[in-house]
Scaffold this motif. Structure first.
Motif, PDB file in Angstrom:
ATOM      1  N   THR A  55       0.828  -1.212   0.000  1.00  0.00           N
ATOM      2  CA  THR A  55       0.000   0.000   0.000  1.00  0.00           C
ATOM      3  C   THR A  55       0.857   1.255   0.000  1.00  0.00           C
ATOM      4  O   THR A  55       0.615   2.203  -0.758  1.00  0.00           O
ATOM      5  N   LEU A  72       1.817   9.392  -5.734  1.00  0.00           N
ATOM      6  CA  LEU A  72       2.146  10.751  -5.323  1.00  0.00           C
ATOM      7  C   LEU A  72       3.339  11.304  -6.092  1.00  0.00           C
ATOM      8  O   LEU A  72       3.484  12.520  -6.235  1.00  0.00           O
ATOM      9  N   VAL A 102       1.012   4.099  -2.942  1.00  0.00           N
ATOM     10  CA  VAL A 102       0.684   5.498  -2.644  1.00  0.00           C
ATOM     11  C   VAL A 102       1.850   6.416  -3.016  1.00  0.00           C
ATOM     12  O   VAL A 102       1.655   7.466  -3.635  1.00  0.00           O
TER      13      VAL A 102
END
Length: 454
Positions: A344, A352, A348
């Motif tokens: 995860t 980003l 992410v």
């Protein structure tokens, strides 16, 4: 109350996508939310009292002193035309080989990455110097732009890298925070030298993979990389005179850190002085050049530290709204445990990377997730290298990769954007393979630091 911290993070991402400066977006959004929290009595203002000590800690941080010195070293080498002379000599020396110009670009790009450590500067410099020559020689547009963009991002992982300096400082603080949360009071920290040692083997593996791809193109896709019809002869003396100075400088700087002779800050000072000596011997060091280098160094350093100040304010307010507890509970209840949490976090950070530079991600995201991962038993050095390569991959991935934007800015309009996107795909695959390899064999990143530092 925890949902407010998540809302604050989403607002920051939205404001950044609108084009506002990162440092002031982080600080401004956090302060606005803190005022809202104070007015509604759901935020403890005592947390903001810790801000002066945080800022003083930034000002007195010895590790962060390496940032302006490494920037100075890289900019000075760029202004002294070291890379330009090296690329010319390497191209003439390797031009007769299959995809010789691509191999030369990869080797010079790797040396530039170790010298500058700034992704944008390397991509732009290599694009301006090598792309016109490759196009004139008849190289395939996708292959030429792909190899330039990919080698430009090597500054993210090949030490001495500014990204690793910043990441090492943040991971060290996060590791200490994780230990304190477990009631462990130990002086053990994660040093920048640990990350440099951990990144060395993965970085060299990536360079070898790039070289093997160029050799494949030269042998099996000869129409993509025709041999130049005219190649200037280069003497061994000219080749060595352009190759030895930057190579010796890199070996001295990196070797002094890995051998424990100097701290990263001391080695960075040595590198900055060495870059000035190289420029002096090449008759490139004069007062206008020195002023230009100092101005560029001040600009980049100011940006880094303003973002760090903004990120400090953001992290204090984020924790005040219970964001840290929210992340901890999410990770603990996530399917797959530690592996699920790692996947995860990597996804992410990768996403980003489309809208944030490595500095923002290092100062904002890493301090929020790293302590929780360390408590779950994740190796700090391995995590740092995984994050660095992950960001490097994100910077290359269409359509939002930063390296693609940098290269597009110096690419002639005759080369379509689709050609750049197509060219980076093989390099993205190679980086993903390296990430998978690191996930399966963490020893790739941890063996050398353990051998050097025990």
């Amino acid at each position: 109350m925890e949902w407010i911290s998540l809302l604050m993070f989403l607002v920051v991402c939205l404001v950044l996508m609108l084009g506002y400066p990162v440092a002031f977006t982080l600080a401004g959004t956090a302060l606005i939310f803190s005022v809202f929290g104070l007015l509604t009595n759901i935020f403890d203002h005592a947390l903001l009292n810790a801000l002066p000590s945080r800022l003083y800690g930034i000002m007195t941080n010895q590790t962060l002193l390496a940032v302006p010195l490494f920037v100075f070293m890289g900019v000075m080498l760029e202004r002294s035309k070291v890379a330009e002379e090296l690329l010319s000599s390497m191209t003439n020396a390797l031009g007769r080989l299959p995809a010789g110009m691509g191999i030369a670009v990869t080797l010079v790009g790797a040396l530039m990455a170790a010298s500058t450590g700034i992704v944008g500067a390397t991509v732009v410099t290599m694009g301006l110097m090598s792309l016109p020559s490759m196009m004139k020689a008849g190289y395939n547009q996708s292959y030429a732009t792909g190899v330039i963009a990919a080698t430009g991002t090597l500054g993210q992982i090949i030490p001495p890298s500014i990204a690793l300096v910043l990441l090492g400082d943040v991971l060290s603080s996060s590791y200490q925070q994780a230990q304190l949360s477990q009631g462990i009071f130990s002086p053990e920290t994660i040093s920048v030298g640990d990350l440099f040692a951990g990144a060395l083997i993965p970085g060299l593996i990536l360079v070898v993979m790039y070289l093997l791809y160029s050799i494949y193109v030269g042998v099996f896709k000869a129409q993509w990389a025709p041999k130049p019809t005219q190649i200037e002869q280069v003497s061994l003396g000219d080749l060595l005179s352009s190759l030895i100075p930057p190579l010796v400088l890199i070996l001295v700087v990196l070797g002094s850190i890995l051998l424990g002779v100097a701290t990263p800050t001391e080695a960075a000072g040595l590198g900055a002085f060495g870059a000035m000596i190289i420029a002096l011997f090449k008759n490139k060091l004069d007062l206008p050049t020195l002023k230009s280098v100092m101005l560029s160094t001040t600009t980049v350093t100011s940006m880094v530290f303003m973002i760090l100040i903004g990120a400090s304010i953001f992290s204090l307010v984020f924790r005040g709204f219970g964001g840290e507890e929210l992340i901890h509970s999410l990770f603990e209840n996530m399917p797959g445990g530690k592996i699920g949490a790692l996947i995860t976090v990597m996804v992410v950070i990768f996403l980003l990377g489309f809208i944030l530079d490595f500095i923002e991600i290092t100062f904002v995201v890493v301090p929020l997730v790293a302590p929780v991962l360390f408590v779950m038993g994740v190796d700090p050095i391995w995590l740092g290298i995984m994050i660095a390569i992950n960001l490097q991959t994100s910077f290359l991935t269409p359509p939002f990769g930063f390296a693609l934007f940098y290269l597009r800015g110096v690419t002639p309009s005759s080369i379509p954007t689709s050609a750049i996107y197509k060219g980076v795909i093989p390099f993205i695959v190679m980086q993903l393979l390296l990430l998978v390899g690191l996930a399966i064999w963490p020893e790739i990143a941890t063996t050398l630091p353990n051998m050097i530092y025990g």
